[in-house]
Design a protein around this motif. Structure first.
Motif, PDB file in Angstrom:
ATOM      1  N   UNK A 191       0.865  -1.182   0.000  1.00 45.82           N
ATOM      2  CA  UNK A 191       0.000   0.000   0.000  1.00 45.82           C
ATOM      3  C   UNK A 191       0.899   1.229   0.000  1.00 45.82           C
ATOM      4  N   UNK A 192       0.362   2.335  -0.468  1.00 45.85           N
ATOM      5  CA  UNK A 192       1.142   3.570  -0.508  1.00 45.85           C
ATOM      6  C   UNK A 192       2.193   3.562  -1.608  1.00 45.85           C
ATOM      7  N   UNK A 193       3.223   4.388  -1.411  1.00 42.33           N
ATOM      8  CA  UNK A 193       4.248   4.587  -2.433  1.00 42.33           C
ATOM      9  C   UNK A 193       5.646   4.383  -1.866  1.00 42.33           C
ATOM     10  N   UNK A 194       6.593   4.138  -2.763  1.00 40.06           N
ATOM     11  CA  UNK A 194       7.992   4.010  -2.382  1.00 40.06           C
ATOM     12  C   UNK A 194       8.851   4.724  -3.425  1.00 40.06           C
ATOM     13  N   UNK A 195       9.924   5.344  -2.969  1.00 37.96           N
ATOM     14  CA  UNK A 195      10.889   5.989  -3.858  1.00 37.96           C
ATOM     15  C   UNK A 195      12.091   5.061  -3.997  1.00 37.96           C
ATOM     16  N   UNK A 196      12.428   4.730  -5.222  1.00 44.10           N
ATOM     17  CA  UNK A 196      13.555   3.861  -5.534  1.00 44.10           C
ATOM     18  C   UNK A 196      14.671   4.753  -6.075  1.00 44.10           C
ATOM     19  N   UNK A 197      15.800   4.793  -5.376  1.00 42.72           N
ATOM     20  CA  UNK A 197      16.854   5.760  -5.685  1.00 42.72           C
ATOM     21  C   UNK A 197      18.163   5.073  -6.043  1.00 42.72           C
ATOM     22  N   UNK A 198      18.813   5.594  -7.069  1.00 44.09           N
ATOM     23  CA  UNK A 198      20.105   5.055  -7.470  1.00 44.09           C
ATOM     24  C   UNK A 198      21.151   6.160  -7.472  1.00 44.09           C
ATOM     25  N   UNK A 235      10.034  18.010   6.377  1.00 45.26           N
ATOM     26  CA  UNK A 235       9.666  19.398   6.116  1.00 45.26           C
ATOM     27  C   UNK A 235       9.668  19.646   4.611  1.00 45.26           C
ATOM     28  N   UNK A 236       9.028  20.711   4.211  1.00 49.43           N
ATOM     29  CA  UNK A 236       9.021  21.104   2.810  1.00 49.43           C
ATOM     30  C   UNK A 236       7.973  20.379   1.994  1.00 49.43           C
ATOM     31  N   UNK A 237       7.635  21.012   0.888  1.00 48.60           N
ATOM     32  CA  UNK A 237       6.617  20.472  -0.005  1.00 48.60           C
ATOM     33  C   UNK A 237       7.119  19.219  -0.699  1.00 48.60           C
ATOM     34  N   UNK A 238       6.233  18.250  -0.816  1.00 49.94           N
ATOM     35  CA  UNK A 238       6.550  16.997  -1.491  1.00 49.94           C
ATOM     36  C   UNK A 238       5.313  16.483  -2.197  1.00 49.94           C
ATOM     37  N   UNK A 239       5.236  15.169  -2.356  1.00 46.36           N
ATOM     38  CA  UNK A 239       4.102  14.567  -3.043  1.00 46.36           C
ATOM     39  C   UNK A 239       4.140  13.057  -2.803  1.00 46.36           C
ATOM     40  N   UNK A 240       3.069  12.381  -3.079  1.00 43.85           N
ATOM     41  CA  UNK A 240       2.984  10.922  -2.970  1.00 43.85           C
ATOM     42  C   UNK A 240       3.320  10.403  -1.569  1.00 43.85           C
ATOM     43  N   UNK A 241       3.043  11.191  -0.536  1.00 46.28           N
ATOM     44  CA  UNK A 241       3.305  10.777   0.839  1.00 46.28           C
ATOM     45  C   UNK A 241       4.707  11.098   1.330  1.00 46.28           C
ATOM     46  N   UNK A 242       5.483  11.821   0.531  1.00 42.29           N
ATOM     47  CA  UNK A 242       6.845  12.209   0.902  1.00 42.29           C
ATOM     48  C   UNK A 242       6.946  13.721   1.046  1.00 42.29           C
ATOM     49  N   UNK A 243       7.839  14.165   1.915  1.00 47.32           N
ATOM     50  CA  UNK A 243       8.142  15.593   2.055  1.00 47.32           C
ATOM     51  C   UNK A 243       9.349  15.911   1.173  1.00 47.32           C
ATOM     52  N   UNK A 244       9.639  17.171   1.028  1.00 39.40           N
ATOM     53  CA  UNK A 244      10.825  17.576   0.276  1.00 39.40           C
ATOM     54  C   UNK A 244      12.109  17.177   0.986  1.00 39.40           C
ATOM     55  N   UNK A 245      12.082  17.240   2.325  1.00 39.67           N
ATOM     56  CA  UNK A 245      13.249  16.849   3.134  1.00 39.67           C
ATOM     57  C   UNK A 245      12.757  15.946   4.260  1.00 39.67           C
ATOM     58  N   UNK A 246      13.373  14.784   4.396  1.00 41.71           N
ATOM     59  CA  UNK A 246      12.986  13.827   5.425  1.00 41.71           C
ATOM     60  C   UNK A 246      14.232  13.301   6.124  1.00 41.71           C
ATOM     61  N   UNK A 247      14.184  13.285   7.455  1.00 43.57           N
ATOM     62  CA  UNK A 247      15.274  12.732   8.263  1.00 43.57           C
ATOM     63  C   UNK A 247      14.850  11.364   8.776  1.00 43.57           C
ATOM     64  N   UNK A 248      15.804  10.436   8.779  1.00 43.92           N
ATOM     65  CA  UNK A 248      15.584   9.069   9.253  1.00 43.92           C
ATOM     66  C   UNK A 248      16.715   8.711  10.209  1.00 43.92           C
ATOM     67  N   UNK A 249      16.436   7.860  11.184  1.00 42.57           N
ATOM     68  CA  UNK A 249      17.494   7.417  12.095  1.00 42.57           C
ATOM     69  C   UNK A 249      17.136   6.071  12.699  1.00 42.57           C
ATOM     70  N   UNK A 250      18.169   5.327  13.026  1.00 41.32           N
ATOM     71  CA  UNK A 250      18.002   4.042  13.686  1.00 41.32           C
ATOM     72  C   UNK A 250      19.363   3.419  13.919  1.00 41.32           C
TER      73      UNK A 250
END
Length: 130
Positions: A23-30, A65-80
């Motif tokens: 479900x939803x969307x995913x960004x595939x990045x190379x 933060x920031x404008x995005x689309x498809x359930x994503x923001x322009x800037x996203x931070x992740x950590x783990x």
């Protein structure tokens, strides 16, 4: 050449093939430098997958933060664990892409505890579940 050395310095490995989300969307990045598939960000659950140090790591979204689309923001931070990643991306809707969009320009800023950080230019596509 310098970019390739920096990518090796943080041990950013290629990801194996990844499926479209249920479900939803995913960004595939190379990587722009060598076209290796290096990251997958999913909107739901909000996480990013990279391969570093020889193992696949999923890190959860911590901020956006920031404008995005498809359930994503322009800037996203992740950590783990010992890894933190910031994804800055431009999302462009295109008439010839059904259930998705293009990511013509993006960067992954990757930091691992006790090691240098690196910024990797990436590009990709967003694919969404039907």
């Amino acid at each position: 050449m310098i970019l390739a050395l920096l990518v090796q310095a943080v041990a950013l490995d290629a990801l194996p093939k990844q499926a479209l989300p249920a479900k939803g969307c995913a960004a595939y990045l190379w990587s722009v430098a060598d076209r290796r598939f290096v990251a997958m960000a999913s909107a739901d659950p909000a996480q990013l997958r990279v391969a570093t140090g020889g193992k696949v790591v999923d890190v959860a979204r911590t901020d956006e933060s920031g404008a995005g689309d498809y359930g994503f923001a322009g800037r996203t931070a992740y950590a783990g664990g010992q890894v933190s990643v910031t994804l800055d991306m431009t999302i462009v809707r295109k008439a010839d892409l059904a259930a998705g969009a293009a990511v013509p320009a993006a960067t992954l800023t990757i930091a691992r505890a006790g090691q240098d950080s690196v910024v990797v230019p990436v590009a990709g596509l967003i694919g969404c579940a039907s």
